[in-house]
Design a protein around this motif. Structure first.
Motif, PDB file in Angstrom:
ATOM      1  N   LEU A 126       0.795  -1.220   0.000  1.00 40.93           N
ATOM      2  CA  LEU A 126       0.000   0.000   0.000  1.00 40.93           C
ATOM      3  C   LEU A 126       0.835   1.281   0.000  1.00 40.93           C
ATOM      4  O   LEU A 126       0.281   2.377   0.105  1.00 40.93           O
ATOM      5  N   GLY A 127       2.146   1.156  -0.103  1.00 39.79           N
ATOM      6  CA  GLY A 127       2.979   2.349  -0.249  1.00 39.79           C
ATOM      7  C   GLY A 127       2.885   3.318   0.909  1.00 39.79           C
ATOM      8  O   GLY A 127       3.111   4.523   0.728  1.00 39.79           O
ATOM      9  N   GLY A 128       2.528   2.821   2.077  1.00 40.57           N
ATOM     10  CA  GLY A 128       2.439   3.689   3.242  1.00 40.57           C
ATOM     11  C   GLY A 128       1.026   4.068   3.633  1.00 40.57           C
ATOM     12  O   GLY A 128       0.797   4.629   4.701  1.00 40.57           O
ATOM     13  N   LEU A 129       0.049   3.794   2.783  1.00 43.57           N
ATOM     14  CA  LEU A 129      -1.344   4.054   3.145  1.00 43.57           C
ATOM     15  C   LEU A 129      -1.865   2.923   4.021  1.00 43.57           C
ATOM     16  O   LEU A 129      -1.372   1.790   3.974  1.00 43.57           O
ATOM     17  N   GLY A 130      -2.901   3.208   4.805  1.00 44.28           N
ATOM     18  CA  GLY A 130      -3.500   2.195   5.644  1.00 44.28           C
ATOM     19  C   GLY A 130      -4.568   1.414   4.896  1.00 44.28           C
ATOM     20  O   GLY A 130      -5.119   1.887   3.895  1.00 44.28           O
ATOM     21  N   PRO A 131      -4.903   0.210   5.340  1.00 41.94           N
ATOM     22  CA  PRO A 131      -5.932  -0.597   4.669  1.00 41.94           C
ATOM     23  C   PRO A 131      -7.284   0.097   4.596  1.00 41.94           C
ATOM     24  O   PRO A 131      -8.077  -0.176   3.683  1.00 41.94           O
ATOM     25  N   ASP A 132      -7.563   0.997   5.561  1.00 44.70           N
ATOM     26  CA  ASP A 132      -8.840   1.687   5.539  1.00 44.70           C
ATOM     27  C   ASP A 132      -8.826   2.902   4.609  1.00 44.70           C
ATOM     28  O   ASP A 132      -9.838   3.577   4.454  1.00 44.70           O
ATOM     29  N   GLY A 141       5.044  -7.836   5.048  1.00 42.29           N
ATOM     30  CA  GLY A 141       4.530  -6.518   5.392  1.00 42.29           C
ATOM     31  C   GLY A 141       3.404  -6.066   4.481  1.00 42.29           C
ATOM     32  O   GLY A 141       2.783  -5.016   4.707  1.00 42.29           O
ATOM     33  N   HIS A 142       3.128  -6.829   3.449  1.00 37.06           N
ATOM     34  CA  HIS A 142       2.046  -6.495   2.538  1.00 37.06           C
ATOM     35  C   HIS A 142       0.705  -6.866   3.176  1.00 37.06           C
ATOM     36  O   HIS A 142       0.623  -7.819   3.958  1.00 37.06           O
ATOM     37  N   GLU A 143      -0.325  -6.109   2.819  1.00 33.17           N
ATOM     38  CA  GLU A 143      -1.652  -6.350   3.383  1.00 33.17           C
ATOM     39  C   GLU A 143      -2.384  -7.409   2.567  1.00 33.17           C
ATOM     40  O   GLU A 143      -2.241  -7.485   1.336  1.00 33.17           O
ATOM     41  N   ILE A 144      -3.192  -8.222   3.268  1.00 28.94           N
ATOM     42  CA  ILE A 144      -3.905  -9.327   2.629  1.00 28.94           C
ATOM     43  C   ILE A 144      -5.388  -8.967   2.537  1.00 28.94           C
ATOM     44  O   ILE A 144      -6.000  -8.549   3.528  1.00 28.94           O
ATOM     45  N   PHE A 145      -5.945  -9.146   1.346  1.00 29.16           N
ATOM     46  CA  PHE A 145      -7.367  -8.891   1.104  1.00 29.16           C
ATOM     47  C   PHE A 145      -7.974 -10.128   0.443  1.00 29.16           C
ATOM     48  O   PHE A 145      -7.314 -10.787  -0.378  1.00 29.16           O
ATOM     49  N   THR A 146      -9.219 -10.420   0.813  1.00 25.85           N
ATOM     50  CA  THR A 146      -9.846 -11.616   0.260  1.00 25.85           C
ATOM     51  C   THR A 146     -11.313 -11.378  -0.019  1.00 25.85           C
ATOM     52  O   THR A 146     -11.945 -10.497   0.587  1.00 25.85           O
ATOM     53  N   ALA A 147     -11.853 -12.142  -0.962  1.00 28.06           N
ATOM     54  CA  ALA A 147     -13.289 -12.076  -1.285  1.00 28.06           C
ATOM     55  C   ALA A 147     -13.710 -13.410  -1.857  1.00 28.06           C
ATOM     56  O   ALA A 147     -12.955 -14.079  -2.565  1.00 28.06           O
ATOM     57  N   THR A 148     -14.952 -13.810  -1.543  1.00 25.16           N
ATOM     58  CA  THR A 148     -15.556 -15.021  -2.107  1.00 25.16           C
ATOM     59  C   THR A 148     -16.823 -14.627  -2.813  1.00 25.16           C
ATOM     60  O   THR A 148     -17.653 -13.881  -2.266  1.00 25.16           O
ATOM     61  N   MET A 149     -16.991 -15.134  -4.062  1.00 20.43           N
ATOM     62  CA  MET A 149     -18.161 -14.728  -4.855  1.00 20.43           C
ATOM     63  C   MET A 149     -18.598 -15.881  -5.731  1.00 20.43           C
ATOM     64  O   MET A 149     -17.776 -16.684  -6.179  1.00 20.43           O
ATOM     65  N   PRO A 150     -19.918 -15.977  -5.989  1.00 20.21           N
ATOM     66  CA  PRO A 150     -20.401 -16.992  -6.927  1.00 20.21           C
ATOM     67  C   PRO A 150     -20.167 -16.521  -8.361  1.00 20.21           C
ATOM     68  O   PRO A 150     -20.182 -15.322  -8.649  1.00 20.21           O
ATOM     69  N   LEU A 151     -19.939 -17.476  -9.263  1.00 17.08           N
ATOM     70  CA  LEU A 151     -19.773 -17.135 -10.669  1.00 17.08           C
ATOM     71  C   LEU A 151     -21.135 -16.713 -11.225  1.00 17.08           C
ATOM     72  O   LEU A 151     -22.080 -17.509 -11.237  1.00 17.08           O
ATOM     73  N   PRO A 152     -21.261 -15.448 -11.706  1.00 15.11           N
ATOM     74  CA  PRO A 152     -22.590 -14.934 -12.066  1.00 15.11           C
ATOM     75  C   PRO A 152     -22.993 -15.191 -13.504  1.00 15.11           C
ATOM     76  O   PRO A 152     -24.136 -14.943 -13.876  1.00 15.11           O
ATOM     77  N   ILE A 153     -22.063 -15.648 -14.346  1.00  8.05           N
ATOM     78  CA  ILE A 153     -22.342 -15.783 -15.773  1.00  8.05           C
ATOM     79  C   ILE A 153     -21.687 -17.036 -16.310  1.00  8.05           C
ATOM     80  O   ILE A 153     -20.812 -17.634 -15.669  1.00  8.05           O
ATOM     81  N   THR A 154     -22.101 -17.439 -17.511  1.00  4.67           N
ATOM     82  CA  THR A 154     -21.481 -18.569 -18.196  1.00  4.67           C
ATOM     83  C   THR A 154     -20.606 -18.037 -19.330  1.00  4.67           C
ATOM     84  O   THR A 154     -20.642 -16.869 -19.665  1.00  4.67           O
TER      85      THR A 154
END
Length: 881
Positions: A800-806, A840-853
């Motif tokens: 994040l180059g010095g910025l916070g996760p928020d 030192g890198h921040e970890i972000f995660t997301a879970t999503m259903p596949l919306p299209i074929t």
């Protein structure tokens, strides 16, 4: 001999008629028929002679007639009643006041703006005040009238052009000639802004080489709305500076930048003087109608720097409270000045380079001003870019134009898809009392059972049209067509005489055109993209349509070309030469000197309104709305407003050859489609009559047009949308940023603390952004053969180059991919911060259903995030995996 100066001398009004003065200077008369009828009753012939101008009428009516009216009890009672109605209109609570009442108790943050400033380079309020050239000005005028009808606390700002735009005439061979009448402001419905000692209030601007530009302020009262018009033609100015406000869109770029500096910088100063003298709230929201007045933002920054803020904090305050509307769908239509010219006007005084910032705007650094207008050409300063960089909220003027604008200005949000560019849309509207024929207004009163037509803003109020007999609707349409034909015959005769024809050879004009023939109107400015001459692509076929023995049509054409546009003038000449042909001149005419008074007749009387621009270059095109408001059917390319509101029953769509690069071939195809529609669809429906001579299918289209489009095309709908979607959020954003708060440099609450906080965040984000990197993206959870609805989990590690996760938002972007793996129409899902990696890198995660074929892809991106930004895309910063 020629007079050195013109001025107006009026007869003294008897005491019983004193209210006539008040009625004449409030431009509400321009859309209030009872007031117009009152002035016509003073002297019907003179009223006609002065073009329906109350100020001119009072300037020419004799004292004997005034004494006669003062002794006429019936006239005096009528005058008193109309004056009382004006007083009631100006003081009673209207929609805006009721909206405020609904929100009272919700706290300051939910409150409506106490004042709104609206800047435009032109205003088409009434024909007697010719401060307009075309659609932009007419739209601005309709905005003011509807703002007045709704009760908005709006102050408008523009320039007073001593010669207006221009009056158009034609030479014998059909070439446009321009002449510029000198307009005496004392003979117009204007009053001068004066101080307590009755001295004219002047705004002052420092120009290069030690010059000073002064301007006085004329006020046109548009109902409740004061329109401030700055005028440089005063003795305080050197000779060359007196001409700054001589003409609308005249002169070279030097002349133009002086006008735009006066409109923007001088306009803010005029508002400050006006609100202080009148005891009004200073505006909280500033609305730029196009980029011409963009320098207003720089002046507001100067004010805030003078009050103790730093540049970035001042910019945060200005952006929060500024709205920018673009009307320009082509880059060539944007005002662009040479950078060295901007440097000369906004740079430091060469005699005293120690002065911070410019001589015009002390304390405002030149490099920051230049950055507002920067574009890909480093030698040009772009006024639209300046408007967008100074406004937190921006919009186009139809849904299609919003899309065009997002693509057109995508470079300012590099890395974002065009659909994500923060430019919305509010489709233009028109002011019904100005443009609807009296017959339709009377029918509206009958249907709702009231003289108060405000309920027509609601769709349900138009449902009564279902019960109106088709014969009555047709009778109104025929009556309006007859009135138009009478007016056209007089204008055609007058034009031929001006072009050198002898009176004895014009007998044919008495029977030119036919009140029973299908009448088509085409009237607008004449830039190339509007294709004035598309109808002439096959002149022989057009002649056959005009002269068809069973189903003839007649065409009325009007419009002005910019004085410097030789190509536009050539297009007009082509139309005039065709219309001069002896075999067709009774079926087609070009009417010179198109203005509001002519336009009103055309909108009332034409059966069909033709519009055939090059799609998608028509931003909105409100002339077709005015025709629809009068039961006219549109025959148009799917562009501007017609693209979103055409429904197959309110007119006809001219098929387009979009994407064809051969312009000649495209014109051939679209002209052929136009001829086919006229011959096979439009004319047959118009001439298919029942036993009573009524074209039932046509009238049902008229009825449907009025019902479906009537409530949509109203400027009151437009102004309500601006209020709720732009003015209210801008006022709320302003109140947030001016709140006291903490900053990195102070432990205690400081004025404008929230703005300082936002400015500090923006500086840190811009410094940090080059260092932000998405270092790793992992996916898991999908089966070997993914199915619709299967869950995909993404995890990303981000430096994040010095910025916070928020202080950022990290998003997963998922959607279909094309052959080049480019995502299109993707979904975005916010990823959750779940911790910090050993690196030192921040970890972000997301879970999503596949919306299209189909072929699906994903990526991850990072955007800045702050509570005071209008959106995470506002700063144009983005990092992609």
């Amino acid at each position: 001999m020629k007079a050195l100066r013109r001025f107006t001398v009026r007869a003294h009004l008897p005491a019983q008629l004193a209210a006539l003065e008040r009625l004449s200077v409030n431009l509400r008369w321009s859309w209030d028929k009872p007031t117009q009828d009152l002035f016509a009753a003073i002297d019907a012939a003179l009223w006609e002679q002065v073009g329906g101008d109350p100020a001119a009428l009072l300037g020419q009516v004799g004292p004997g007639r005034l004494e006669e009216l003062a002794a006429d009890d019936s006239f005096v009672r009528r005058l008193d009643a109309i004056a009382a109605d004006l007083d009631d209109y100006l003081t009673r609570p209207l929609w805006y006041q009721q909206l405020g009442g609904e929100q009272s108790g919700a706290g300051d943050e939910a409150g409506l703006p106490k004042g709104i400033a609206y800047f435009s380079m032109e205003f088409g309020v009434a024909a007697v005040l010719p401060n307009y050239s075309g659609g932009l000005g007419i739209l601005a005028g309709d905005h003011l009238k509807s703002a007045s009808d709704l009760g908005l606390p709006l102050i408008a700002v523009g320039l007073h052009y001593r010669s207006g735009y221009f009056r158009q005439s034609l030479s014998a061979d059909g070439w446009q000639h321009e002449n510029y009448p000198s307009l005496d402001p004392q003979g117009l419905p204007l009053r001068l802004l004066t101080d307590a000692s009755d001295n004219a209030v002047l705004v002052e601007l420092a120009l290069p080489d030690g010059a000073q530009l002064f301007a006085r302020i004329w006020i046109a009262q548009v109902g409740r709305i004061p329109l401030l018009l700055l005028d440089s033609d005063i003795p305080e100015n050197e000779h060359d500076l007196r001409s700054v406000t001589d003409r609308l869109y005249g002169g070279d770029q030097e002349h133009r930048i002086r006008q735009e500096i006066l409109a923007g910088v001088g306009g803010v100063r005029a508002i400050r003087a006006f609100t202080e003298l009148e005891g009004l709230h200073a505006p909280e929201v500033f609305h730029m109608n196009e980029g011409h007045a963009g320098f207003l933002g720089a002046e507001r920054i100067r004010e805030l720097i003078e009050a103790g803020l730093d540049f970035d904090t001042a910019l945060s305050v200005v952006r929060a409270s500024t709205v920018f509307t673009t009307h320009t769908p082509v880059a060539a239509g944007i005002d662009r000045f040479p950078v060295d010219m901007v440097e000369r006007y906004f740079g430091p005084d060469p005699g005293d380079p120690s002065v911070g910032g410019s001589r015009l705007l002390p304390g405002v650094p030149l490099d920051r001003i230049l950055a507002f207008g920067a574009e890909d050409d480093p030698t040009k300063f772009n006024m639209a870019h300046m408007g967008l960089r100074l406004a937190q909220r921006a919009n186009g003027v139809s849904l299609l134009h919003g899309r065009v604008s997002r693509s057109m200005f995508n470079e300012l949000w590099d890395g974002f898809d065009p659909a994500e560019v923060p430019i919305g849309s509010i489709t233009n509207g028109v002011h019904a009392p100005t443009w609807a024929a009296p017959q339709w207004m009377e029918l509206g009163r009958e249907l709702i059972g009231s003289d108060d037509l405000t309920s027509l803003r609601e769709t349900e109020a138009w449902s009564g049209l279902r019960e109106v007999d088709p014969g009555h609707l047709w009778w109104i349409r025929c009556q309006l067509r007859e009135e138009l034909i009478e007016d056209v015959r007089a204008r055609v005769r007058r034009s031929w005489l001006e072009r050198g024809a002898a009176d004895a050879e014009l007998g044919w004009t008495a029977t030119a055109f036919d009140p029973g023939v299908l009448t088509i109107g085409f009237a607008r400015r004449v830039p190339t993209y509007k294709r004035l001459t598309l109808m002439l692509r096959d002149p022989d076929r057009l002649a056959r349509l005009l002269l068809d023995e069973e189903r003839p049509i007649q065409l009325i054409v009007a419009g002005k070309s910019h004085p410097a546009d030789e190509g536009g003038k050539a297009l007009i000449q082509q139309i005039v030469r065709f219309a001069d042909r002896e075999d067709v001149r009774h079926r087609i005419a070009f009417l010179p000197d198109y203005d509001m008074s002519m336009a009103r007749k055309l909108y009332h009387g034409c059966d069909v309104w033709l519009n055939n621009p090059l799609r998608p270059l028509e931003a909105c095109g409100t002339s077709g709305m005015k025709s629809a408001l009068n039961g006219g059917l549109n025959l148009s390319i799917r562009d501007g407003w017609w693209d979103e509101w055409y429904d197959g029953e309110n007119g006809w769509e001219i098929p387009t050859a979009d994407g064809l690069t051969d312009e000649g071939r495209r014109d051939d195809l679209e002209a052929a489609a136009l001829y086919d529609l006229l011959e096979r669809a439009v004319a047959p429906k118009f001439y298919d009559r029942d036993d009573n001579g009524v074209p039932i299918r046509w009238v049902e289209m008229v009825r449907h047009t009025l019902q479906a489009l009537g409530p949509k095309v109203l400027a009151s709908r437009m102004v309500r949308e601006y209020t709720q979607k732009y003015y209210l959020p801008a006022a709320q954003a302003l109140r947030l940023v001016i709140e006291p708060g903490r900053s990195d440099t102070a432990e205690f609450a400081v004025p404008f603390g929230a703005a300082r906080e936002l400015a500090e965040y923006r500086r840190r984000a811009e410094r940090a952004w080059p260092q932000i990197k998405i270092t790793d993206v992992d996916s898991y959870g999908l089966p070997d053969t993914p199915l619709l609805g299967s869950e995909l989990t993404l995890t990303a590690q981000v430096d994040l180059g010095g910025l916070g996760p928020d202080e950022v938002v990290v998003q997963a972007v998922l959607g279909r991919v094309d052959a080049g793996d480019a995502l299109f129409d993707p979904d975005t899902v916010a990823m959750t911060h779940t911790g910090t990696a050993e690196s030192g890198h921040e970890i972000f995660t997301a879970t999503m259903p596949l919306p299209i074929t189909g072929s699906v892809g994903y990526t991850v991106r990072v955007l800045p995030h702050h509570r005071l930004l209008a959106g995470d895309n506002e700063l144009g910063l983005i990092t992609l995996a």
